[in-house]
Write a protein that holds these residues in place. Structure first.
Motif, PDB file in Angstrom:
ATOM      1  N   GLN A   1       0.814  -1.206   0.000  1.00  0.00           N
ATOM      2  CA  GLN A   1       0.000   0.000   0.000  1.00  0.00           C
ATOM      3  C   GLN A   1       0.859   1.273   0.000  1.00  0.00           C
ATOM      4  OE1 GLN A   1      -2.634   0.632   3.438  1.00  0.00           O
ATOM      5  NE2 GLN A   1      -4.256   1.021   1.940  1.00  0.00           N
TER       6      GLN A   1
ATOM      7  N   LEU B   1       1.722   2.983  -3.394  1.00  0.00           N
ATOM      8  CA  LEU B   1       0.719   3.826  -4.036  1.00  0.00           C
ATOM      9  C   LEU B   1       0.795   5.253  -3.502  1.00  0.00           C
ATOM     10  CD1 LEU B   1      -1.598   2.904  -6.065  1.00  0.00           C
ATOM     11  CD2 LEU B   1      -0.458   1.036  -4.867  1.00  0.00           C
TER      12      LEU B   1
ATOM     13  N   PHE C   1      -6.542   7.324  -7.415  1.00  0.00           N
ATOM     14  CA  PHE C   1      -6.937   5.922  -7.363  1.00  0.00           C
ATOM     15  C   PHE C   1      -7.515   5.443  -6.046  1.00  0.00           C
ATOM     16  CE2 PHE C   1      -4.388   5.532 -11.243  1.00  0.00           C
ATOM     17  CZ  PHE C   1      -5.302   4.805 -11.995  1.00  0.00           C
ATOM     18  N   SER C   2      -7.257   6.145  -4.949  1.00  0.00           N
ATOM     19  CA  SER C   2      -7.669   5.595  -3.654  1.00  0.00           C
ATOM     20  C   SER C   2      -9.151   5.232  -3.552  1.00  0.00           C
ATOM     21  CB  SER C   2      -7.242   6.500  -2.506  1.00  0.00           C
ATOM     22  OG  SER C   2      -7.775   7.777  -2.685  1.00  0.00           O
TER      23      SER C   2
ATOM     24  N   GLU D   1     -10.995   3.770  -5.549  1.00  0.00           N
ATOM     25  CA  GLU D   1     -11.369   2.535  -6.218  1.00  0.00           C
ATOM     26  C   GLU D   1     -10.414   1.373  -5.955  1.00  0.00           C
ATOM     27  OE1 GLU D   1      -9.928   4.259 -10.589  1.00  0.00           O
ATOM     28  OE2 GLU D   1     -12.046   4.052 -10.080  1.00  0.00           O
ATOM     29  N   LEU D   2      -9.639   1.500  -4.857  1.00  0.00           N
ATOM     30  CA  LEU D   2      -8.705   0.425  -4.549  1.00  0.00           C
ATOM     31  C   LEU D   2      -9.358  -0.725  -3.800  1.00  0.00           C
ATOM     32  CD1 LEU D   2      -5.511   2.301  -3.275  1.00  0.00           C
ATOM     33  CD2 LEU D   2      -5.911   1.252  -5.521  1.00  0.00           C
TER      34      LEU D   2
ATOM     35  N   VAL E   1      -8.241  -3.491  -1.205  1.00  0.00           N
ATOM     36  CA  VAL E   1      -7.108  -3.647  -0.308  1.00  0.00           C
ATOM     37  C   VAL E   1      -7.222  -4.949   0.477  1.00  0.00           C
ATOM     38  CG1 VAL E   1      -5.823  -2.592   1.586  1.00  0.00           C
ATOM     39  CG2 VAL E   1      -7.021  -1.134  -0.063  1.00  0.00           C
TER      40      VAL E   1
ATOM     41  N   VAL F   1      -2.390  -3.784  -1.734  1.00  0.00           N
ATOM     42  CA  VAL F   1      -3.467  -3.435  -2.654  1.00  0.00           C
ATOM     43  C   VAL F   1      -3.409  -4.325  -3.884  1.00  0.00           C
ATOM     44  CG1 VAL F   1      -3.393  -1.016  -1.881  1.00  0.00           C
ATOM     45  CG2 VAL F   1      -2.279  -1.666  -4.014  1.00  0.00           C
TER      46      VAL F   1
ATOM     47  N   ARG G   1      -3.466  -4.452  -7.674  1.00  0.00           N
ATOM     48  CA  ARG G   1      -3.070  -3.386  -8.594  1.00  0.00           C
ATOM     49  C   ARG G   1      -4.266  -2.778  -9.345  1.00  0.00           C
ATOM     50  NH1 ARG G   1       0.006  -7.728 -12.154  1.00  0.00           N
ATOM     51  NH2 ARG G   1      -1.825  -8.907 -12.756  1.00  0.00           N
ATOM     52  N   PRO G   2      -4.344  -1.452  -9.321  1.00  0.00           N
ATOM     53  CA  PRO G   2      -5.314  -0.767 -10.162  1.00  0.00           C
ATOM     54  C   PRO G   2      -4.630  -0.365 -11.467  1.00  0.00           C
ATOM     55  CG  PRO G   2      -4.422   0.772  -8.565  1.00  0.00           C
ATOM     56  CD  PRO G   2      -3.714  -0.546  -8.339  1.00  0.00           C
TER      57      PRO G   2
ATOM     58  N   ARG H   1     -10.258  -2.118 -10.256  1.00  0.00           N
ATOM     59  CA  ARG H   1     -10.660  -0.780  -9.807  1.00  0.00           C
ATOM     60  C   ARG H   1     -12.109  -0.906  -9.380  1.00  0.00           C
ATOM     61  NH1 ARG H   1      -7.895   2.688 -14.795  1.00  0.00           N
ATOM     62  NH2 ARG H   1      -5.840   1.730 -14.520  1.00  0.00           N
TER      63      ARG H   1
END
Length: 470
Positions: A74, A77, A87-88, A90-91, A93, A107, A109-110, A142
RNA sequence: CGGGGUGUGGCGCAGCUUGGUAGCGCACUCGCUUUGGGAGCGAGGGGCCGCAGGUUCAAAUCCUGUCACCCCGACCA
């Protein structure tokens, strides 16, 4: 005889039509977790063809494939401020694994800029290591609030390219080269989808990029689809991750980077750009199966003639299959092929064999002609070439016919109800962009007057293409 | 998160107002007849009626709660 249509007509309910085709052409199903999809064999065959064509073009630019992990610490990112901010929300985790809580969450990967750059920092030492051109085929996640199969799914498949260059000019040129030689070329010559190549406004730019280039296509309902993007990242990630090198003069310098991607969203674009009320229409150069030889009805010499045609077509390089499932009604089989968008159908039955010919049925030109068996292979290969062009021309004409030149925000919003609007960037500006956003309309890209791709947002005499989008 | 809607065989729906133990179309299985544009007839198989409480002799139906999904608005390949 009159039956209800197989698909909801596009003119009646376009989103419903889209769902119907995906189901009836057996492209995909929704997965059990919201926003996930199961790509069925026919849908995946289409994706594999796309991958193949894109991959060949990527390699032709000098990039090589590699693989980076699905899980990213994490903290990675968080190293690039704009990136994490983008991006946060739609992460996904992972906080627990191996039966216990993790010390540092991981996380899914987005996108892979952060993990890629943490390794680029190790791999790049000297100007001799540059340019470094890497591509990664992968899945990314995502978390989507409003998923739409193929167009906006929580998990999707894509390729993401990541490169490092010694100079800003070199990075800029490479981002542009990907846009032109890989994406636009593939979309226009293989997918038969005309695309506008343009520059994204600040508002629409990728989180962490200094410039985002895009390929925008118009769907049959007049909405825009961003089919692919190529970003210049400047030195943002290089600075965050310490990707630096010694120049020939012995100076330390951060690399200049690009990243670029196309995804399974293109399958959605293919469906919505070319599909009609009878189903999919797949351009011949893409089609996993270009021609199907159908035994209409059993009879003397029919199977032999059909098998002969299949072998001649295969020998001529046509991706071809045989349909001899005569235990299923002919009409059923014919409609099924239409739904799946197979470009050419060759119908052979007792009548044709007796007369030494076969019926050539073309999905795209919607024609049906009797051809001699001897000349059939040539007729098919010619049809495949013609129909590829026909499909592109049709899509281009539709786009041109649905793009209006306007002078005000109001007119732009009005035009966006059914297509796109072209307005000078000077007349619209960032305030106009915010204003039309209230109406669900966005600036798809900025173009020069001659259609060229701008180098900067503040060039004089730029045009904005605005519309509704997926 | 705000507004609107829906949960009933694999899919699409009816039934609910006026409770009585579940039905239709498509799909599926078997048989016969068919096969040149989604075949016909006959016989079958398959449902915790989203979930949990409650009312009642009796609940798909009434009441309460809850969950999920879909559509429309703010972000994204």
């Amino acid at each position: 005889m009159a039956r209800p249509p197989v698909l909801t007509p596009q003119g009646q309910d376009f989103p419903r039509w889209y769902q119907d085709v995906i189901a009836k052409a057996e492209l995909a199903d929704n997965g059990p977790v919201r926003g996930t999809m199961v790509i069925r064999p026919w849908g995946y065959a289409i994706w594999e063809r796309m991958q193949r064509e894109v991959d060949d073009r990527i390699k032709a630019t000098g990039a090589q494939n590699a693989y980076f992990p699905l899980f990213i610490p994490q903290s990675y990112l968080q190293r690039e401020a704009e990136h994490i901010e983008g991006f946060s929300p739609e992460l996904a985790v992972v906080t627990h694994a191996g039966g216990k809580e993790l010390e540092e969450p991981v996380v899914v990967r987005p996108t892979s800029e952060t993990i890629v750059n943490s390794f680029f920092a190790k791999w790049v030492q000297s100007y001799r290591d540059l340019p470094l051109l890497v591509n990664n085929w992968s899945n990314v996640v995502r978390w989507e609030l409003r998923p739409r199969i193929f167009l906006r799914t929580t998990e999707f498949l894509w390729q993401e390219g990541h490169t490092c260059h010694a100079t800003q000019a070199d990075a800029g040129a490479y981002a542009r080269r990907i846009l032109d030689e890989v994406y636009a070329d593939f979309m226009e010559s293989v997918l038969a989808i005309p695309v506008l190549r343009g520059r994204k406004t600040r508002r629409e730019r990728f989180a962490g990029a200094v410039n985002t280039l895009t390929c925008e296509a118009m769907m049959r309902d007049g909405k825009a689809l961003q089919m692919g993007t190529s970003h210049e990242l400047g030195q943002n990630f290089a600075k965050s991750f310490g990707v630096a090198f010694s120049t020939a003069d012995g100076e330390q310098s951060y690399v200049w980077q690009t990243s670029w991607g196309v995804s399974t969203r293109m399958v959605g674009g293919l469906i919505m750009c070319h599909g009609d009320d009878s189903g999919l229409r797949i351009p011949p150069r893409l089609a996993p199966t270009q021609a199907v030889v159908m035994v209409v009805k059993e009879g003397d010499g029919v199977s032999e003639a059909a098998a002969q045609l299949v072998s001649e077509l295969s020998a001529a390089g046509v991706r071809c299959e045989l349909d001899a499932r005569t235990d299923t009604a002919f009409g059923r089989r014919a409609i099924d092929r239409e739904l799946k968008g197979i470009p050419v159908r060759i119908e052979v039955g007792p009548r044709e064999v007796a007369e030494g010919n076969a019926m050539l049925v073309r999905r795209i030109s919607a024609t049906k002609e009797r051809k001699s068996l001897a000349g059939l292979t040539a007729a098919v290969t010619e049809a495949l070439v013609q129909d590829q062009d026909l499909l592109f021309a049709e899509a281009l004409a539709r786009r041109e016919g649905s793009t209006a030149d306007v002078g005000s925000f109001g007119e732009a919003v009005e035009a966006a109800a059914s297509g796109w609007a072209r307005i000078t960037w000077a007349a619209l500006g960032h305030e106009g962009e915010a204003a039309i956003a209230e109406q669900g309309v966005s600036v798809r890209c900025l173009l020069r007057a001659d259609g060229g791709v701008p180098e900067r947002d503040d060039e004089p005499e730029l045009f904005a293409i605005v519309g509704r989008s997926y």
